[in-house]
Design a protein around this motif. Structure first.
Motif, PDB file in Angstrom:
ATOM      1  N   MET A   1       0.846  -1.189   0.000  1.00 11.49           N
ATOM      2  CA  MET A   1       0.000   0.000   0.000  1.00 11.49           C
ATOM      3  C   MET A   1       0.889   1.250   0.000  1.00 11.49           C
ATOM      4  SD  MET A   1      -3.036   0.921   2.648  1.00 11.49           S
ATOM      5  CE  MET A   1      -2.601   2.343   3.593  1.00 11.49           C
ATOM      6  N   GLN A   2       0.573   2.187  -0.859  1.00 11.35           N
ATOM      7  CA  GLN A   2       1.353   3.408  -0.964  1.00 11.35           C
ATOM      8  C   GLN A   2       0.923   4.405   0.114  1.00 11.35           C
ATOM      9  OE1 GLN A   2       1.031   5.290  -4.756  1.00 11.35           O
ATOM     10  NE2 GLN A   2       2.675   6.741  -4.341  1.00 11.35           N
ATOM     11  N   GLU A   3       1.926   4.999   0.764  1.00 10.49           N
ATOM     12  CA  GLU A   3       1.622   6.011   1.789  1.00 10.49           C
ATOM     13  C   GLU A   3       1.167   7.291   1.101  1.00 10.49           C
ATOM     14  OE1 GLU A   3       5.295   6.265   3.953  1.00 10.49           O
ATOM     15  OE2 GLU A   3       4.658   4.714   5.344  1.00 10.49           O
ATOM     16  N   LYS A   4       0.203   7.953   1.706  1.00  8.44           N
ATOM     17  CA  LYS A   4      -0.297   9.197   1.138  1.00  8.44           C
ATOM     18  C   LYS A   4       0.434  10.365   1.783  1.00  8.44           C
ATOM     19  CE  LYS A   4      -4.650   7.495  -0.336  1.00  8.44           C
ATOM     20  NZ  LYS A   4      -5.628   7.882  -1.242  1.00  8.44           N
ATOM     21  N   THR A   5       0.820  11.305   0.951  1.00  5.57           N
ATOM     22  CA  THR A   5       1.494  12.497   1.445  1.00  5.57           C
ATOM     23  C   THR A   5       0.766  13.730   0.938  1.00  5.57           C
ATOM     24  OG1 THR A   5       3.024  12.567  -0.426  1.00  5.57           O
ATOM     25  CG2 THR A   5       3.763  11.374   1.547  1.00  5.57           C
ATOM     26  N   ILE A   6       1.053  14.838   1.587  1.00  6.44           N
ATOM     27  CA  ILE A   6       0.495  16.128   1.202  1.00  6.44           C
ATOM     28  C   ILE A   6       1.582  17.165   1.490  1.00  6.44           C
ATOM     29  CG2 ILE A   6      -0.576  16.539   3.457  1.00  6.44           C
ATOM     30  CD1 ILE A   6      -3.000  17.734   1.853  1.00  6.44           C
ATOM     31  N   ALA A   7       1.643  18.178   0.664  1.00  9.55           N
ATOM     32  CA  ALA A   7       2.713  19.164   0.800  1.00  9.55           C
ATOM     33  C   ALA A   7       2.171  20.528   1.223  1.00  9.55           C
ATOM     34  CB  ALA A   7       3.477  19.298  -0.511  1.00  9.55           C
ATOM     35  N   VAL A   8       3.000  21.228   1.969  1.00  8.27           N
ATOM     36  CA  VAL A   8       2.757  22.626   2.315  1.00  8.27           C
ATOM     37  C   VAL A   8       4.003  23.384   1.871  1.00  8.27           C
ATOM     38  CG1 VAL A   8       2.364  24.287   4.171  1.00  8.27           C
ATOM     39  CG2 VAL A   8       1.322  22.013   4.293  1.00  8.27           C
ATOM     40  N   ASN A   9       3.847  24.241   0.876  1.00 13.59           N
ATOM     41  CA  ASN A   9       4.977  24.979   0.315  1.00 13.59           C
ATOM     42  C   ASN A   9       6.148  24.059  -0.006  1.00 13.59           C
ATOM     43  OD1 ASN A   9       3.730  27.548   0.343  1.00 13.59           O
ATOM     44  ND2 ASN A   9       4.121  27.701   2.537  1.00 13.59           N
ATOM     45  N   ASP A  10       5.860  22.993  -0.729  1.00 15.05           N
ATOM     46  CA  ASP A  10       6.847  22.027  -1.209  1.00 15.05           C
ATOM     47  C   ASP A  10       7.489  21.166  -0.132  1.00 15.05           C
ATOM     48  OD1 ASP A  10       6.428  22.862  -3.878  1.00 15.05           O
ATOM     49  OD2 ASP A  10       7.848  24.517  -3.606  1.00 15.05           O
ATOM     50  N   LYS A  11       7.024  21.236   1.096  1.00 16.34           N
ATOM     51  CA  LYS A  11       7.513  20.334   2.141  1.00 16.34           C
ATOM     52  C   LYS A  11       6.460  19.240   2.335  1.00 16.34           C
ATOM     53  CE  LYS A  11       9.339  19.822   6.693  1.00 16.34           C
ATOM     54  NZ  LYS A  11       9.738  20.338   7.947  1.00 16.34           N
ATOM     55  N   SER A  12       6.865  17.983   2.154  1.00  9.71           N
ATOM     56  CA  SER A  12       5.927  16.861   2.216  1.00  9.71           C
ATOM     57  C   SER A  12       5.702  16.360   3.628  1.00  9.71           C
ATOM     58  CB  SER A  12       6.448  15.694   1.367  1.00  9.71           C
ATOM     59  OG  SER A  12       6.231  15.977   0.019  1.00  9.71           O
ATOM     60  N   PHE A  13       4.456  15.952   3.858  1.00  7.52           N
ATOM     61  CA  PHE A  13       4.046  15.386   5.140  1.00  7.52           C
ATOM     62  C   PHE A  13       3.279  14.103   4.885  1.00  7.52           C
ATOM     63  CE2 PHE A  13       4.556  19.879   5.770  1.00  7.52           C
ATOM     64  CZ  PHE A  13       5.215  19.955   6.986  1.00  7.52           C
ATOM     65  N   LEU A  14       3.501  13.126   5.715  1.00  9.01           N
ATOM     66  CA  LEU A  14       2.775  11.865   5.651  1.00  9.01           C
ATOM     67  C   LEU A  14       1.424  12.055   6.323  1.00  9.01           C
ATOM     68  CD1 LEU A  14       2.739   8.771   5.126  1.00  9.01           C
ATOM     69  CD2 LEU A  14       3.702   8.510   7.414  1.00  9.01           C
ATOM     70  N   ILE A  15       0.341  11.675   5.633  1.00  7.03           N
ATOM     71  CA  ILE A  15      -0.999  11.768   6.226  1.00  7.03           C
ATOM     72  C   ILE A  15      -1.203  10.548   7.118  1.00  7.03           C
ATOM     73  CG2 ILE A  15      -3.482  11.795   5.807  1.00  7.03           C
ATOM     74  CD1 ILE A  15      -2.872  13.156   3.103  1.00  7.03           C
ATOM     75  N   ILE A  16      -1.432  10.799   8.404  1.00  5.74           N
ATOM     76  CA  ILE A  16      -1.669   9.726   9.369  1.00  5.74           C
ATOM     77  C   ILE A  16      -3.154   9.398   9.432  1.00  5.74           C
ATOM     78  CG2 ILE A  16      -1.487   9.053  11.797  1.00  5.74           C
ATOM     79  CD1 ILE A  16       0.997  10.947  11.929  1.00  5.74           C
ATOM     80  N   SER A  17      -3.993  10.439   9.555  1.00  7.69           N
ATOM     81  CA  SER A  17      -5.439  10.210   9.625  1.00  7.69           C
ATOM     82  C   SER A  17      -6.199  11.500   9.398  1.00  7.69           C
ATOM     83  CB  SER A  17      -5.830   9.611  10.985  1.00  7.69           C
ATOM     84  OG  SER A  17      -5.583  10.549  12.016  1.00  7.69           O
ATOM     85  N   LEU A  18      -7.456  11.341   9.040  1.00 12.40           N
ATOM     86  CA  LEU A  18      -8.380  12.471   8.957  1.00 12.40           C
ATOM     87  C   LEU A  18      -8.869  12.743  10.369  1.00 12.40           C
ATOM     88  CD1 LEU A  18     -10.192  14.457   7.303  1.00 12.40           C
ATOM     89  CD2 LEU A  18     -11.876  12.606   7.202  1.00 12.40           C
ATOM     90  N   LEU A  19      -8.699  13.961  10.839  1.00  9.67           N
ATOM     91  CA  LEU A  19      -9.174  14.328  12.174  1.00  9.67           C
ATOM     92  C   LEU A  19     -10.622  14.780  12.145  1.00  9.67           C
ATOM     93  CD1 LEU A  19      -6.041  16.274  13.448  1.00  9.67           C
ATOM     94  CD2 LEU A  19      -6.797  13.993  14.161  1.00  9.67           C
ATOM     95  N   GLY A  20     -11.007  15.450  11.066  1.00  8.97           N
ATOM     96  CA  GLY A  20     -12.378  15.921  10.987  1.00  8.97           C
ATOM     97  C   GLY A  20     -12.605  16.854   9.822  1.00  8.97           C
ATOM     98  N   LYS A  21     -13.881  17.104   9.567  1.00  6.30           N
ATOM     99  CA  LYS A  21     -14.295  18.014   8.505  1.00  6.30           C
ATOM    100  C   LYS A  21     -15.136  19.101   9.137  1.00  6.30           C
ATOM    101  CE  LYS A  21     -17.210  18.463   4.496  1.00  6.30           C
ATOM    102  NZ  LYS A  21     -18.588  18.277   4.215  1.00  6.30           N
ATOM    103  N   GLY A  22     -14.792  20.338   8.827  1.00  5.05           N
ATOM    104  CA  GLY A  22     -15.558  21.466   9.320  1.00  5.05           C
ATOM    105  C   GLY A  22     -16.209  22.223   8.182  1.00  5.05           C
ATOM    106  N   LYS A  23     -16.781  23.373   8.516  1.00  4.94           N
ATOM    107  CA  LYS A  23     -17.451  24.206   7.517  1.00  4.94           C
ATOM    108  C   LYS A  23     -16.495  24.650   6.409  1.00  4.94           C
ATOM    109  CE  LYS A  23     -18.783  27.301  10.577  1.00  4.94           C
ATOM    110  NZ  LYS A  23     -18.546  26.844  11.918  1.00  4.94           N
ATOM    111  N   GLY A  24     -15.236  24.844   6.792  1.00  4.59           N
ATOM    112  CA  GLY A  24     -14.292  25.427   5.848  1.00  4.59           C
ATOM    113  C   GLY A  24     -13.197  24.513   5.345  1.00  4.59           C
TER     114      GLY A  24
END
Length: 179
Positions: A1-24
């Motif tokens: 299984m491939q790990e999912k990552t997400i970047a903030v200003n070209d710095k990658s982070f491993l997604i551990i879990s969804l904490l929640g969904k809000g209005k925004g």
């Protein structure tokens, strides 16, 4: 299984879990291998009861306002304007929602909420008092959202928020509708 990552200003982070969904946006627990953070990804899904302007700009402005007022909030560490992502400090602990649900709510947490209200009301400001927006870490209450609005009696803690800080009919109805 491939790990999912997400970047903030070209710095990658491993997604551990969804904490929640809000209005925004969606909030994720992420890691850079050494430390955990919260990454908020702004979304543009419709919200029938709330009007938005520029969401990322509002997050930055609200963060600065709450900091100035003196509300205990996580530190905003980075903002990726282009991708509408915010990286903030991870405050580990139980939400007020979880504490109410598990009958572990303490009167001291309510007292701390009232202390926050005193500062907020002096600054003509309300925050989103829903209990999922508050975490207790080392017996200290943190407001983990950055949303704030001009003060209105209808949406203050005493008239609206408090209805969800114990097992009131409103709290129990919310559980019923969201389980």
């Amino acid at each position: 299984m491939q790990e999912k990552t997400i970047a903030v200003n070209d710095k990658s982070f491993l997604i551990i879990s969804l904490l929640g969904k809000g209005k925004g946006g969606y909030s994720y627990l992420v890691s850079d291998v050494t430390k955990r953070y919260v990454l908020k990804q702004i979304h543009h899904e419709p919200c029938a009861y709330y009007q938005f302007g520029n969401k990322i700009e509002a997050e930055i402005n609200d963060y600065n306002k709450l900091n100035k007022i003196g509300i205990r909030i996580p530190t905003m560490l980075d903002v990726d304007i282009k991708n509408e992502r915010i990286l903030k400090e991870y405050i580990e602990g139980d939400t007020i929602y979880d504490l109410v649900l598990s009958d572990k709510m303490q009167s001291d947490f309510l007292e701390q909420a009232h202390e926050m209200c005193h500062l907020l009301y002096e600054a003509n400001t309300n925050i989103d008092y829903f209990p999922t927006n508050f975490i207790v870490q080392n017996e200290k209450l943190f407001y983990i959202d950055f949303e704030c609005n001009e003060y209105m009696d209808e949406w203050n803690f005493e008239n609206w928020g408090i209805k969800y800080w114990s097992k009131t009919p409103e709290f129990l109805q919310y559980i019923k509708e969201h389980s």
